[in-house]
Write a protein that holds these residues in place. Structure first.
Motif, short mmCIF file in Angstrom:
data_model
loop_
_atom_site.label_atom_id
_atom_site.label_comp_id
_atom_site.label_asym_id
_atom_site.label_seq_id
_atom_site.Cartn_x
_atom_site.Cartn_y
_atom_site.Cartn_z
N ARG A 400 0.83 -1.21 0.00
CA ARG A 400 0.00 0.00 0.00
C ARG A 400 0.86 1.26 0.00
O ARG A 400 0.56 2.25 -0.68
N GLN A 401 1.93 1.23 0.76
CA GLN A 401 2.82 2.40 0.78
C GLN A 401 3.53 2.58 -0.56
O GLN A 401 3.75 3.71 -1.01
N ALA A 402 3.87 1.48 -1.21
CA ALA A 402 4.50 1.57 -2.53
C ALA A 402 3.55 2.21 -3.54
O ALA A 402 3.96 3.03 -4.37
N VAL A 403 2.28 1.84 -3.47
CA VAL A 403 1.28 2.47 -4.34
C VAL A 403 1.25 3.98 -4.09
O VAL A 403 1.19 4.79 -5.02
N ALA A 404 1.30 4.37 -2.80
CA ALA A 404 1.27 5.78 -2.46
C ALA A 404 2.47 6.54 -3.04
O ALA A 404 2.33 7.64 -3.57
N TYR A 405 3.64 5.95 -2.93
CA TYR A 405 4.84 6.59 -3.49
C TYR A 405 4.85 6.54 -5.02
O TYR A 405 5.56 7.31 -5.66
N GLY A 406 4.06 5.64 -5.58
CA GLY A 406 4.11 5.43 -7.03
C GLY A 406 3.11 6.25 -7.83
O GLY A 406 3.09 6.17 -9.06
N ILE A 407 2.25 7.03 -7.16
CA ILE A 407 1.25 7.84 -7.86
C ILE A 407 1.71 9.30 -7.90
O ILE A 407 1.99 9.90 -6.86
N ASP A 408 1.79 9.85 -9.09
CA ASP A 408 2.29 11.21 -9.30
C ASP A 408 1.14 12.21 -9.15
O ASP A 408 0.50 12.61 -10.11
N ARG A 409 0.90 12.65 -7.92
CA ARG A 409 -0.23 13.53 -7.65
C ARG A 409 0.00 14.95 -8.16
O ARG A 409 -0.97 15.67 -8.46
N GLU A 410 1.24 15.39 -8.22
CA GLU A 410 1.51 16.73 -8.75
C GLU A 410 1.07 16.81 -10.21
O GLU A 410 0.45 17.80 -10.63
N THR A 411 1.39 15.79 -10.98
CA THR A 411 0.94 15.75 -12.37
C THR A 411 -0.58 15.69 -12.43
O THR A 411 -1.22 16.35 -13.25
N MET A 412 -1.17 14.91 -11.55
CA MET A 412 -2.63 14.81 -11.50
C MET A 412 -3.26 16.17 -11.22
O MET A 412 -4.24 16.57 -11.86
N LYS A 413 -2.68 16.89 -10.28
CA LYS A 413 -3.21 18.21 -9.94
C LYS A 413 -3.13 19.16 -11.14
O LYS A 413 -4.07 19.92 -11.42
N ASN A 414 -2.01 19.11 -11.85
CA ASN A 414 -1.78 20.08 -12.93
C ASN A 414 -2.46 19.69 -14.25
O ASN A 414 -2.67 20.56 -15.10
N THR A 415 -2.78 18.43 -14.42
CA THR A 415 -3.42 18.00 -15.66
C THR A 415 -4.92 17.76 -15.44
O THR A 415 -5.76 18.52 -15.93
N THR A 416 -5.25 16.75 -14.68
CA THR A 416 -6.65 16.43 -14.45
C THR A 416 -7.40 17.60 -13.79
O THR A 416 -8.53 17.92 -14.17
N TYR A 417 -6.76 18.24 -12.81
CA TYR A 417 -7.43 19.31 -12.06
C TYR A 417 -7.02 20.71 -12.53
O TYR A 417 -7.41 21.70 -11.92
N ARG A 418 -6.24 20.78 -13.61
CA ARG A 418 -5.87 22.08 -14.21
C ARG A 418 -5.27 23.04 -13.19
O ARG A 418 -5.42 24.26 -13.28
N GLY A 419 -4.61 22.50 -12.19
CA GLY A 419 -4.01 23.34 -11.16
C GLY A 419 -5.00 23.88 -10.15
O GLY A 419 -4.61 24.62 -9.24
N LEU A 420 -6.28 23.50 -10.26
CA LEU A 420 -7.33 24.03 -9.39
C LEU A 420 -7.56 23.11 -8.19
O LEU A 420 -8.63 22.54 -8.00
N GLY A 421 -6.52 22.93 -7.41
CA GLY A 421 -6.64 22.06 -6.26
C GLY A 421 -5.34 21.98 -5.48
O GLY A 421 -4.36 22.63 -5.83
N GLU A 422 -5.36 21.18 -4.42
CA GLU A 422 -4.19 20.98 -3.59
C GLU A 422 -4.05 19.49 -3.31
O GLU A 422 -5.04 18.76 -3.25
N LEU A 423 -2.80 19.05 -3.10
CA LEU A 423 -2.59 17.65 -2.72
C LEU A 423 -3.24 17.43 -1.36
O LEU A 423 -3.17 18.27 -0.47
N GLN A 424 -3.88 16.28 -1.21
CA GLN A 424 -4.53 15.96 0.05
C GLN A 424 -3.76 14.87 0.77
O GLN A 424 -3.38 13.86 0.16
N HIS A 425 -3.52 15.07 2.05
CA HIS A 425 -2.71 14.12 2.82
C HIS A 425 -3.48 13.47 3.96
O HIS A 425 -2.94 12.56 4.61
N SER A 426 -4.69 13.92 4.21
CA SER A 426 -5.40 13.50 5.42
C SER A 426 -6.89 13.37 5.15
O SER A 426 -7.41 13.98 4.22
N PRO A 427 -7.60 12.58 5.98
CA PRO A 427 -9.06 12.52 5.85
C PRO A 427 -9.71 13.86 6.16
O PRO A 427 -10.83 14.12 5.73
N LEU A 428 -9.02 14.72 6.91
CA LEU A 428 -9.55 16.03 7.27
C LEU A 428 -8.97 17.09 6.34
O LEU A 428 -7.78 17.06 6.01
#
Length: 651
Positions: A400-428
């Protein structure tokens, strides 16, 4: 309003899962929130909505959303008139020029029976009120069906006093008997499977509050020990009509099941559904629309004595495809649209010409994540819910931790979300006063594919000559990744996750299916991995209790046997799940806010370390609303329509 020892408002809020079309929830959310007047949101699978989220309810999974739950999820008001091929103005002309708003929902409601609801796509935010509500700007609690409340000095009793002359939508009187019925005979009835009961559990014993009638207008709630979310939870749940439902609760069918469990399904005549909210249902055409009219018996009036709400009719169009919703809004067929990142640029350019305004409430309270099914149990036929080979992978922390390190969320934020968001680290969410930031020590996962591979190798996985990841016994690491079809940004995120995991040698077979099918698979535990979400609208961490409690109705990653389900064997919670149970119990008992922050900080650390859900990107709360709608008070908490009762439309 009388109130001795009123609890700090932060203690009393909740979330809801939301899903679908990124409503403004939920709510709860949740995943997808909805937009209705305040209601306790209970976690639910993704809700959706246009913004009525004031939320006093527990969370609702936003599978495809809002979460279920307390705050009636400001539910589903998104927008659309596409099915009729006419604009909202044209529709109004065809029907005697009544004032109306047209919203859309990506999914049909799955029930008209509120306690049985598991989806954030519903009608309940329009047709029910609770004893109290929440201001969508300030999060302060305000009177609703109850005109006042009083809390005892030991904080174990709350006495609510109802307004004089309350009526149901059929004209029958609403009294303290309805409040007692709603709790004692429905929500706390073990024979009624409802997620609301989860959030009403108190302390280590799981005791429930007692509810008793003092007189026609007064009801007393009491708990065995102080319970921080007590006021919101006691006051935020919708009150149900005893005169319409008591018989179904007291009788059984040929199979011995309560008739209540089959009462008020979506095949019921909508005009037979009795509520106490701003509107009542007029008609329902599956896969087309739900039409509501103003409830003539609603209790609220303005300062001049005029009945509220002012808007006479709500049309909720069922539009599954987000592209169709977008086109319908642009053509004038909808009065509001939850703005997806991919649509923001086009909509912003046409804002003045299209006569609408895009509101930005900052980071939403929703969440998006990827999760794995950790359930080791077997069904009634003795078959494992999850293939034991795959279950071993999923239950390996390094995987599970390897999956977490293996997903490029910065790219996701800038492409899928067009930069209109922030990386989320917590349920809150980051704006939550109980949020534990990375600077305060929260574990985070940056994109490090080589570190991910090393974690896998150290755990005993290996690579073949084609670069495919194999487990200890030479089995190829291949699994199905579910995602709901109705939300384009979520599908796009899932596609990137599939590609990123492919770089780690894993084969994730993407299955894009409708929201309702995702819900069915999650409920039946027939899934391996999924990209999901929860919708939220409040700050009270305990609103997520039905997600994180090991026996909670939304504990999706390791769902325990639930009341009324076929028997299963072999279910077991892990030590860290039980520790989260303990922390939630401790957090609910603690009334010192700084100590509560420490407790829920420990909870967030466990989630970050164990990764039952790996959080992705928290998008901005963006809502487009027609300029003809007056008195909008937008916020990420309440959305655009939390104050629906005081909105007006230009002639």
């Amino acid at each position: 309003m009388k109130s001795t020892v009123l609890l700090p408002l932060r203690w009393l809020t909740t979330l809801v899962q939301r899903g679908g079309n990124k409503p403004p929830v939920q709510t709860g959310k949740k995943a997808d929130s909805s937009f209705l007047p305040f209601r306790l949101k209970s976690p639910s699978w993704e809700g959706l909505g246009v913004g009525l989220s004031s939320c006093l309810l527990p969370q609702v999974p936003l599978l495809g959303g809002v979460r279920g739950g307390f705050c009636l999820l400001a539910l589903a008001l998104s927008s659309l008139l596409i099915l009729t091929g006419c604009s909202s103005t044209q529709s109004k002309t065809q029907t005697a020029q009544v004032s109306q708003l047209v919203f859309s929902s990506p999914s049909n409601p799955n029930t008209f029976n509120y306690p049985l609801n598991e989806s954030a796509f519903s009608v309940f935010g329009y047709i029910y009120d609770g004893l109290i509500t929440e201001n969508g700007l300030t999060a302060e609690l305000e009177p609703a069906l109850a005109e006042s409340w009083e809390i005892s000095e030991d904080q174990k009793r709350i006495t609510f006093t109802l307004r004089e002359g309350l009526q149901w939508s059929d004209g029958e009187p609403l009294t303290a008997d309805d409040v007692v019925f709603s709790y004692n005979e429905v929500y706390l009835n073990e024979k009624v499977s409802t997620g609301i009961r989860d959030i009403l559990r108190i302390g280590a014993t799981g005791a429930f509050p007692s509810v008793q009638k003092l007189d026609k207008l007064r009801v007393e709630f009491s708990v065995p020990e102080p319970f921080a979310p007590f006021l919101r939870y006691a006051g935020g749940i919708p009150i149900l009509p005893a005169h319409a439902l008591r018989e179904s609760v007291n009788t059984t069918d040929a199979n011995g099941n309560l008739k209540f469990l089959s009462t008020w399904g979506t095949d019921t005549d909508p005009t037979a559904i009795v509520g106490n909210g701003q509107y009542r249902m007029v008609s329902y055409s599956p896969s087309q629309r739900v039409i509501f009219e103003r409830n003539p018996y609603y209790w609220r009036n303005d300062d001049q004595g005029n009945p509220q709400p002012y808007i006479e009719r709500i049309i909720l169009q069922i539009i599954e495809n987000s592209d169709t919703q977008f086109l319908t809004f642009r053509s004038g067929g909808l009065d509001s649209l939850a703005v997806a990142p991919e649509a923001y640029g086009l909509l912003k350019k046409a804002e003045e010409r299209g006569q609408y305004t895009i509101y930005n409430g900052g980071p939403s309270s929703d969440s998006r994540f990827v999760g794995f099914n950790l359930n080791k149990a077997r069904n009634e036929k003795g078959q494992p819910f999850v293939d034991p080979i795959k279950s071993r992978w999923f239950n390996t922390l390094a995987f599970r931790q390897a999956v977490a390190y293996g997903i490029d969320r910065e790219t996701m934020k800038n492409t899928t979300y067009r930069g209109l968001g922030e990386l989320q680290h917590s349920p809150l969410g980051v704006s939550n006063p109980f949020y534990l930031s990375p600077e305060e020590g929260l574990k985070t996962y940056s994109y490090q594919p080589e570190k991910a591979k090393q974690l896998l190798l150290d755990a005993g996985f290996q690579y073949n000559s084609q670069g495919q990841l194999l487990d200890w016994d030479g089995n190829q690491v291949r699994f199905t990744l579910l995602v709901k079809a109705e939300e384009k940004s979520r599908v796009d995120a899932a596609v990137q996750i599939q590609q990123d995991l492919g770089k780690l040698g894993m084969q994730a077979d993407l299955q894009v299916i409708s929201f309702n099918v995702v819900v069915q698979k999650l409920s039946s535990r027939n899934w391996e991995a999924y990209v999901g979400g929860f919708g939220g609208g409040g700050t009270e961490p305990h609103s997520g209790f039905n997600i994180w409690y090991t026996r909670g109705s939304l504990h999706q990653f390791n769902q325990s046997p639930q009341p009324g389900e076929p028997p299963s064997e072999g279910w077991e919670p892990s030590d860290w799940e039980l520790e989260i149970d303990r922390l939630f119990q401790q957090g609910a008992q603690e009334l010192d806010e700084s100590k509560r922050k420490e407790i829920y900080g420990q909870f967030q650390q466990i989630v970050a370390e164990q990764v039952p859900f790996f959080y992705l990107v928290n998008s901005l709360s963006l809502q487009a609303v027609r300029d003809r709608v007056e008195n909008i008070k937008f916020s990420a908490l309440g959305g655009a329509f939390w104050n629906l009762y005081e909105l007006k439309t230009e002639s």
